[in-house]
Design a protein around this motif. Sequence first.
Motif, mmCIF file in Angstrom:
data_model
loop_
_atom_site.group_PDB
_atom_site.id
_atom_site.type_symbol
_atom_site.label_atom_id
_atom_site.label_comp_id
_atom_site.label_asym_id
_atom_site.label_seq_id
_atom_site.Cartn_x
_atom_site.Cartn_y
_atom_site.Cartn_z
ATOM 1 N N LYS A 283 65.038 72.118 53.687
ATOM 2 C CA LYS A 283 64.087 70.798 53.651
ATOM 3 C C LYS A 283 62.791 70.856 54.409
ATOM 4 O O LYS A 283 61.840 70.211 53.688
ATOM 5 C CB LYS A 283 64.930 69.773 54.406
ATOM 6 C CG LYS A 283 64.449 68.231 54.322
ATOM 7 C CD LYS A 283 65.260 67.390 55.218
ATOM 8 C CE LYS A 283 64.554 65.874 55.371
ATOM 9 N NZ LYS A 283 65.571 65.176 56.110
ATOM 10 N N PRO B 157 69.334 63.511 48.840
ATOM 11 C CA PRO B 157 69.280 63.604 50.204
ATOM 12 C C PRO B 157 70.184 64.611 50.654
ATOM 13 O O PRO B 157 70.072 65.283 51.776
ATOM 14 C CB PRO B 157 70.103 62.146 50.585
ATOM 15 C CG PRO B 157 70.354 61.656 49.387
ATOM 16 C CD PRO B 157 69.662 62.070 48.192
ATOM 17 N N GLY C 127 64.092 63.041 51.467
ATOM 18 C CA GLY C 127 64.895 63.546 50.693
ATOM 19 C C GLY C 127 64.278 63.757 49.178
ATOM 20 O O GLY C 127 65.024 63.873 48.316
#
Length: 361
Positions: A37, A66, A131
Amino acid sequence: MAKASAAEVEAGGRAVRVSSPDRVVYEATDRTPEVTKLMVAQYVASVEDGLMRALRDRPTALERWPSGVREGMKLATGPQDRDADAFYQKRVPKGAPDYLETVEVTFPSGRTAEEICPTEIAVPVWCAHMGTIVFHPWPVRRTDVDHPDELRIDLDPQPGTTFADAVRVAGVARELLEELGLVGFPKTSGNRGVHIYVRIEPRWEFTDLRHAAIGFGRELERRDGGVTTAWWKEERGERIFVDYNQNNRDRTIASAYSLRPLPGAPVSTPVTWDELAGLTDPRELNLFTVPDRVADGDPWAAIDDTSYSLEPLLRLWEELPGGELNFPPDYPKMPGEPPRVQPSKKVAAHWDDDGNRIEGT
């Protein structure tokens, strides 16, 4: 070693917090290592010049994954997909920072919403923290959300066709645009397709934009037998579909420099026409390779220099036979639209000349 609970990414002079930075968004492939991420947020910041050229002052929907991207995961496309792993965010998420700006848009249903309107790179970096993988900007600016300023030509390969077919058709499209006095800017879709953008004067309605795309697609069909504008999949065959409906209100395409939710973290990447002609594998353009390209200059740097009239394309719409084509199924029935029934299931005796089902049939 314990995983970090948060990290920060420098974005246009702001430090943007990224939670769960070690979460794996893309698993490793035989071509690319895994992507976390934090790496996604850092990628977004690294392509600031090109990404903000695509998003700045545009209402933008977010495609959020996400839990990351995995084989078999599903993207929700409607309220029926309650068990989906990813979804489109068309309204501002809760917890948005105070520097995030919005603009009101009206959907085909007549409902309205405040949608994110990026004005600085910190906004898409924050969206990555939430996300977001793909950015879906409208073809309008916040100063006039009802009059598009760009035409989007979506060349979508159908089963039995390849990226190479899309590239070939893009070459025909380039020639046609040049004949009409227009300049198109190509990019990969991030998958097998090709997108071509044309900046236009913001004085036409969405219906005009859609008709311009239909006219352009029909002329491509006339010039190349490997092209179709057929809405029903059963009629498309092994051809490149010109998805004219991407030019409707509230229909969007993955922006330039957006990641795509596919193995290897591919990017929808602006290219020059010469690059496109020589490109054989669009997967080469990914999170790991694209930042260096932007550092060397954005192939779309001149896209805002000139805007063009839609009139040459609207003449094609008026002159070429075929009339109105189908709208997406979530749209209300539109004037002149053909019946919304698959041709293979249509019984001619059940429909009148205006495309309305005869009562009692």
